[in-house]
Design a protein around this motif. Structure first.
Motif, PDB file in Angstrom:
ATOM      1  N   HIS A  45       1.069  -1.099   0.255  1.00 54.71           N
ATOM      2  CA  HIS A  45      -0.114  -0.118   0.084  1.00 54.71           C
ATOM      3  C   HIS A  45       0.942   1.128   0.060  1.00 54.71           C
ATOM      4  O   HIS A  45       2.173   1.058   0.498  1.00 54.71           O
ATOM      5  CB  HIS A  45      -0.908   0.056   1.736  1.00 54.71           C
ATOM      6  N   ARG A 100       0.763  12.848   0.937  1.00 55.86           N
ATOM      7  CA  ARG A 100       0.130  11.802  -0.225  1.00 55.86           C
ATOM      8  C   ARG A 100      -1.752  12.703  -0.192  1.00 55.86           C
ATOM      9  O   ARG A 100      -2.059  12.898   0.939  1.00 55.86           O
ATOM     10  CB  ARG A 100       0.351  10.578  -0.102  1.00 55.86           C
ATOM     11  N   GLU A 101      -2.278  12.637  -0.873  1.00 51.01           N
ATOM     12  CA  GLU A 101      -3.240  12.611  -2.133  1.00 51.01           C
ATOM     13  C   GLU A 101      -4.192  12.070  -1.922  1.00 51.01           C
ATOM     14  O   GLU A 101      -5.352  11.513  -2.071  1.00 51.01           O
ATOM     15  CB  GLU A 101      -3.600  13.907  -2.306  1.00 51.01           C
ATOM     16  N   ASP A 137      -4.548   7.308  -1.924  1.00 51.59           N
ATOM     17  CA  ASP A 137      -4.122   5.729  -1.214  1.00 51.59           C
ATOM     18  C   ASP A 137      -4.463   4.864  -2.555  1.00 51.59           C
ATOM     19  O   ASP A 137      -4.966   5.151  -3.604  1.00 51.59           O
ATOM     20  CB  ASP A 137      -5.463   5.703  -0.347  1.00 51.59           C
ATOM     21  N   ARG A 182      -8.857   8.735  -3.897  1.00 52.12           N
ATOM     22  CA  ARG A 182      -8.329  10.222  -3.202  1.00 52.12           C
ATOM     23  C   ARG A 182      -8.085   9.195  -2.088  1.00 52.12           C
ATOM     24  O   ARG A 182      -8.910   8.405  -1.229  1.00 52.12           O
ATOM     25  CB  ARG A 182      -9.564  10.870  -3.206  1.00 52.12           C
ATOM     26  N   ARG A 183      -7.575  10.044  -0.707  1.00 55.20           N
ATOM     27  CA  ARG A 183      -6.993   9.510   0.301  1.00 55.20           C
ATOM     28  C   ARG A 183      -8.080   9.916   0.783  1.00 55.20           C
ATOM     29  O   ARG A 183      -8.560  11.193   0.976  1.00 55.20           O
ATOM     30  CB  ARG A 183      -5.586  10.265   0.544  1.00 55.20           C
ATOM     31  N   ARG A 184      -8.664   9.504   2.250  1.00 50.73           N
ATOM     32  CA  ARG A 184      -9.670   9.160   3.466  1.00 50.73           C
ATOM     33  C   ARG A 184      -8.764  10.496   4.302  1.00 50.73           C
ATOM     34  O   ARG A 184      -7.551  10.550   4.470  1.00 50.73           O
ATOM     35  CB  ARG A 184      -9.972   8.096   4.110  1.00 50.73           C
TER      36      ARG A 184
END
Length: 164
Positions: A28, A34-35, A37, A109-111
């Motif tokens: 992962h 980061r923006e 996942d 998109r990152r949570r």
């Protein structure tokens, strides 16, 4: 934070290095700041990531090895290496691995992280007590919290929840 591009993983190397029966998230994206996942997920031959729904994020799924299918309602989408599938938020879908298994990358998109909110006065008549335990909604494999009140499979790694 280092903003220079760099190689984070070589998917063929990760799949080759994984034990024959390794399943779930094999890798992962974990870089700070980061923006996005991203996950490399492997389902063993014939395994399923049961029907589930992601309510918050669109997900891009890219098949890197094996075969399988996405089952969404009455529709079946066949998956082979290099297939790219868009899984829109709120869509219900399940995955089924083919006879050689299925390895894919998901990107979304990152949570947002959990935040602590200021306390508020309890409503009139509130008698206290603990909130219900929701550990049964946390994936035992990857730790993702499921929005589904009775999850069967993890929408991130495909792991089956214990009580099902």
């Amino acid at each position: 934070m280092n903003s220079a591009p760099r190689v984070l993983a070589v998917l063929d190397d990760l799949l080759t290095a994984a034990a024959h029966d390794d399943r779930g998230a094999l890798w992962h994206l974990a870089e700070q700041g980061r923006e996005l996942d991203a996950n490399l997920v492997r389902l063993l031959p014939g395994a399923e990531a049961g029907e589930h729904q992601e309510d918050v994020l669109d997900v891009l799924l890219v098949v890197v090895a094996g075969s399988g299918r996405v089952v969404a309602g009455g529709d079946v989408l066949n998956l082979t290496p290099t297939t790219v599938v868009w899984l829109p938020r709120t869509s219900r879908r399940g995955l089924v691995a083919g006879p050689e298994g299925l390895a894919y990358v998901t990107v979304h998109r990152r949570r947002p992280g959990l935040t602590i909110k200021p306390s508020v006065a309890p409503p009139d008549g509130y008698e206290g007590g603990e909130a219900p335990c929701m550990l049964d909604r946390v994936c035992p494999e990857c730790g993702r919290f499921s929005q589904d009140p009775e999850p069967v499979f993890c929408s991130r790694c495909g792991e089956r929840f214990a009580d099902h």
